[in-house]
Design a protein around this motif. Structure first.
Motif, PDB file in Angstrom:
ATOM      1  N   ALA A 250       4.859 -13.781 -18.053  1.00 19.39           N
ATOM      2  CA  ALA A 250       4.124 -13.088 -17.157  1.00 19.39           C
ATOM      3  C   ALA A 250       4.002 -13.381 -15.197  1.00 19.39           C
ATOM      4  O   ALA A 250       4.364 -12.411 -14.522  1.00 19.39           O
ATOM      5  N   ASP A 251       4.521 -14.482 -14.615  1.00 20.79           N
ATOM      6  CA  ASP A 251       4.989 -14.598 -14.354  1.00 20.79           C
ATOM      7  C   ASP A 251       6.419 -13.913 -13.591  1.00 20.79           C
ATOM      8  O   ASP A 251       6.480 -12.944 -12.625  1.00 20.79           O
ATOM      9  N   GLU A 252       7.245 -13.135 -14.747  1.00 16.04           N
ATOM     10  CA  GLU A 252       8.543 -12.623 -14.130  1.00 16.04           C
ATOM     11  C   GLU A 252       7.482 -10.928 -14.635  1.00 16.04           C
ATOM     12  O   GLU A 252       7.909 -10.288 -12.739  1.00 16.04           O
ATOM     13  N   ILE A 253       6.281 -10.596 -14.481  1.00 12.03           N
ATOM     14  CA  ILE A 253       6.025  -9.548 -14.444  1.00 12.03           C
ATOM     15  C   ILE A 253       5.504  -9.574 -13.692  1.00 12.03           C
ATOM     16  O   ILE A 253       5.358  -8.464 -12.116  1.00 12.03           O
ATOM     17  N   LEU A 254       4.592 -10.263 -12.971  1.00 10.29           N
ATOM     18  CA  LEU A 254       4.030 -10.134 -11.698  1.00 10.29           C
ATOM     19  C   LEU A 254       5.222 -10.156 -10.472  1.00 10.29           C
ATOM     20  O   LEU A 254       4.659  -9.658  -9.813  1.00 10.29           O
ATOM     21  N   ALA A 255       5.741 -10.967 -10.461  1.00 12.30           N
ATOM     22  CA  ALA A 255       7.099 -11.156 -10.014  1.00 12.30           C
ATOM     23  C   ALA A 255       7.656  -9.546  -9.158  1.00 12.30           C
ATOM     24  O   ALA A 255       7.689  -8.682  -8.470  1.00 12.30           O
ATOM     25  N   GLU A 260       7.605  -4.346  -6.207  1.00  9.36           N
ATOM     26  CA  GLU A 260       7.102  -2.936  -6.691  1.00  9.36           C
ATOM     27  C   GLU A 260       6.165  -2.619  -6.214  1.00  9.36           C
ATOM     28  O   GLU A 260       6.238  -0.880  -5.150  1.00  9.36           O
ATOM     29  N   ALA A 261       5.384  -2.898  -5.779  1.00 15.51           N
ATOM     30  CA  ALA A 261       4.356  -3.084  -5.673  1.00 15.51           C
ATOM     31  C   ALA A 261       4.157  -3.306  -3.567  1.00 15.51           C
ATOM     32  O   ALA A 261       3.499  -2.222  -2.513  1.00 15.51           O
ATOM     33  N   ALA A 262       5.059  -3.912  -3.060  1.00 12.58           N
ATOM     34  CA  ALA A 262       5.520  -4.295  -1.596  1.00 12.58           C
ATOM     35  C   ALA A 262       5.407  -3.031  -0.789  1.00 12.58           C
ATOM     36  O   ALA A 262       5.413  -3.183   0.221  1.00 12.58           O
ATOM     37  N   PRO A 263       6.399  -1.466  -0.847  1.00 20.57           N
ATOM     38  CA  PRO A 263       6.719  -1.102  -0.173  1.00 20.57           C
ATOM     39  C   PRO A 263       5.073   0.088  -0.339  1.00 20.57           C
ATOM     40  O   PRO A 263       4.945   0.499   1.032  1.00 20.57           O
ATOM     41  N   TYR A 264       4.548  -0.237  -1.272  1.00 20.09           N
ATOM     42  CA  TYR A 264       3.321   0.401  -1.359  1.00 20.09           C
ATOM     43  C   TYR A 264       2.032  -0.405  -0.190  1.00 20.09           C
ATOM     44  O   TYR A 264       1.349   0.830   0.843  1.00 20.09           O
ATOM     45  N   LEU A 265       2.136  -1.148  -0.325  1.00 21.23           N
ATOM     46  CA  LEU A 265       1.283  -1.795   0.531  1.00 21.23           C
ATOM     47  C   LEU A 265       1.042  -2.592   2.303  1.00 21.23           C
ATOM     48  O   LEU A 265       0.763  -1.833   3.187  1.00 21.23           O
ATOM     49  N   ALA A 266       2.798  -2.248   2.619  1.00 23.21           N
ATOM     50  CA  ALA A 266       3.180  -1.684   2.980  1.00 23.21           C
ATOM     51  C   ALA A 266       3.012  -0.450   4.473  1.00 23.21           C
ATOM     52  O   ALA A 266       2.498  -0.538   5.184  1.00 23.21           O
ATOM     53  N   GLN A 267       3.470   0.529   3.370  1.00 25.10           N
ATOM     54  CA  GLN A 267       2.546   1.727   4.095  1.00 25.10           C
ATOM     55  C   GLN A 267       1.186   2.045   4.094  1.00 25.10           C
ATOM     56  O   GLN A 267       0.529   3.005   5.360  1.00 25.10           O
ATOM     57  N   GLN A 268       0.568   0.926   3.734  1.00 23.81           N
ATOM     58  CA  GLN A 268      -0.964   0.638   3.459  1.00 23.81           C
ATOM     59  C   GLN A 268      -1.413   0.544   3.998  1.00 23.81           C
ATOM     60  O   GLN A 268      -2.200   0.148   5.354  1.00 23.81           O
ATOM     61  N   ASN A 269      -1.426  -1.260   5.045  1.00 24.11           N
ATOM     62  CA  ASN A 269      -1.102  -1.372   6.523  1.00 24.11           C
ATOM     63  C   ASN A 269      -0.939  -0.862   7.880  1.00 24.11           C
ATOM     64  O   ASN A 269      -1.396  -1.250   8.255  1.00 24.11           O
ATOM     65  N   ILE A 270      -0.162   0.636   7.351  1.00 23.22           N
ATOM     66  CA  ILE A 270       0.136   1.372   8.776  1.00 23.22           C
ATOM     67  C   ILE A 270      -1.760   1.331   9.263  1.00 23.22           C
ATOM     68  O   ILE A 270      -1.672   1.703   9.944  1.00 23.22           O
ATOM     69  N   ASN A 271      -2.245   1.941   8.289  1.00 22.75           N
ATOM     70  CA  ASN A 271      -4.007   2.261   8.755  1.00 22.75           C
ATOM     71  C   ASN A 271      -4.257   2.014   6.918  1.00 22.75           C
ATOM     72  O   ASN A 271      -4.459   3.036   6.274  1.00 22.75           O
ATOM     73  N   PRO A 272      -4.806   1.055   7.177  1.00 26.23           N
ATOM     74  CA  PRO A 272      -6.062   0.160   6.182  1.00 26.23           C
ATOM     75  C   PRO A 272      -6.749   0.964   5.875  1.00 26.23           C
ATOM     76  O   PRO A 272      -7.470   1.311   5.023  1.00 26.23           O
ATOM     77  N   ASP A 273      -7.886   2.205   6.782  1.00 23.54           N
ATOM     78  CA  ASP A 273      -9.019   2.947   6.769  1.00 23.54           C
ATOM     79  C   ASP A 273      -9.027   3.923   5.798  1.00 23.54           C
ATOM     80  O   ASP A 273      -9.442   4.671   5.317  1.00 23.54           O
ATOM     81  N   LEU A 274      -8.041   4.968   6.165  1.00 26.29           N
ATOM     82  CA  LEU A 274      -6.625   6.054   5.466  1.00 26.29           C
ATOM     83  C   LEU A 274      -6.809   5.716   4.043  1.00 26.29           C
ATOM     84  O   LEU A 274      -7.038   6.186   3.410  1.00 26.29           O
ATOM     85  N   ALA A 275      -6.315   4.107   3.813  1.00 21.63           N
ATOM     86  CA  ALA A 275      -6.029   3.341   2.388  1.00 21.63           C
ATOM     87  C   ALA A 275      -7.132   3.030   1.798  1.00 21.63           C
ATOM     88  O   ALA A 275      -7.446   3.759   0.253  1.00 21.63           O
TER      89      ALA A 275
END
Length: 337
Positions: A250-255, A260-275
């Motif tokens: 589970a730890d391996e899957i979560l990590a 994998e979600a880090a790039p998408y979260l970085a893009q969403q943090n550019i415009n949080p309201d739009l996300a």
């Protein structure tokens, strides 16, 4: 002529009767189940044995006589004998043996002093030799304990071994006795057909069997508890290994998911309201993809058109929603400014 015939009839009949008696005394018949010993003046040798069935000649008695023995199996049964076992229990044993005469000459020499008939010879052999030997051989029972003779496990009783010991002792003629082969006797089988326990022995055996069952039950319970503890320990160990593996996986899957979600979260943090807006639109799209029901209040904007009571009070005018307290406060603050 008639007188002459009458005179001759009596001698003729006497002669015929004499011939018949002579023929009867000068011949004998041996059946296929018999063997015979033909003696001459009371003595017999190897040539005296007659095995072939059929009509045989002989000299009349007292020159020669014939003793015929049945070759078939005979049974000898002993009376009940009280025997003490190795663990000092008294039991009553009854046994039997089956035998047949294999050497009629030896048998005749051993038992002919009992009488002229074959039945007398058999009676002497059975009463004076075989029964005594069998009764003495049954004393082998004293070498075995009660629990060896009577056991709850199938095939674990020593009675077959006891019968084999009795058989071997009988064949040898007992302890220091004369072998039965010297009597012309062959033992075919030996068996113990009945074992009776006296009343006092029965009570002791029942108590002993009860104690033995209790001991076995306690041993099985102890073994069961030991096995249960071993199984529980093994199950707990396996459960710990499985949980550790599952947690690690589970730890391996979560990590991996976070990576994998880090790039998408970085893009969403550019415009949080739009996300947030996009996520809401996605949620509505997924929710409205199926049949659903929306419930609105008549106090919401535009919903007064669907309230019959409001339409009656406005007399056909389009009703406007009442401002909520927060909105009214906002309007008053705006007017004051």
């Amino acid at each position: 002529m008639l007188k002459l015939l009458k005179k001759l009839m009596i001698p003729v009949f006497a002669l015929i009767f004499t011939v018949i008696i002579l023929l009867f005394s000068a011949s004998y018949t041996v059946r296929f189940t018999e063997t015979a010993v033909k003696t001459t003046f009371g003595s017999a040798n190897e040539d005296s044995i007659i095995d072939e069935p059929g009509l045989k000649p002989k000299w009349p008695y007292p020159i020669q006589s014939v003793t015929k023995y049945d070759k078939r199996m005979r049974i000898v049964q002993t009376r009940s004998e009280t025997v003490q076992t190795a663990d000092d229990f008294q039991i009553i044993v009854e046994g039997y043996l089956s035998y047949r005469v294999t050497d009629p000459l030896k048998f005749f020499r051993a038992f002919s002093n009992a009488g002229d008939r074959a039945q007398d010879h058999f009676a002497k052999a059975e009463n004076d030799v075989l029964r005594d030997l069998l009764r003495s051989a049954l004393g082998e029972t004293s070498k075995y304990e009660m629990e060896d003779l009577f056991t709850s496990q199938s095939g674990a009783s020593v009675i077959p071994q006891l019968e084999e010991s009795v058989y071997e002792l009988l064949v040898k003629g007992g302890s220091g006795g004369q072998p039965l082969a010297d009597y012309g006797i062959d033992i075919s089988s030996v068996g113990i057909d009945r074992i009776v326990l006296p009343e006092e022995t029965t009570s002791a055996v029942i108590n002993r069997m009860g104690a033995n069952r209790d001991r076995l039950a306690e041993r099985y319970e102890s073994e069961g508890r030991s096995q249960a503890r071993a199984i529980e320990a093994e199950a707990a160990s396996q459960a710990d290994r499985i949980r550790a593996f599952a947690q690690r996986r589970a730890d391996e899957i979560l990590a991996k998911g976070e990576q994998e979600a880090a790039p998408y979260l970085a893009q969403q943090n550019i415009n949080p309201d739009l996300a947030v807006f996009i996520q809401n639109i996605k949620l509505m799209r997924e929710a409205m993809a199926k049949k659903f029901t929306l419930i609105f209040s008549t106090s919401d904007y535009g919903m007064q058109l669907f309230d019959p009571e409001v339409l009656k009070r406005t007399q056909g005018e389009i009703p406007s929603p009442k401002p909520q307290n927060d909105d009214a406060d906002e309007v008053r603050r705006t007017g004051d400014e």
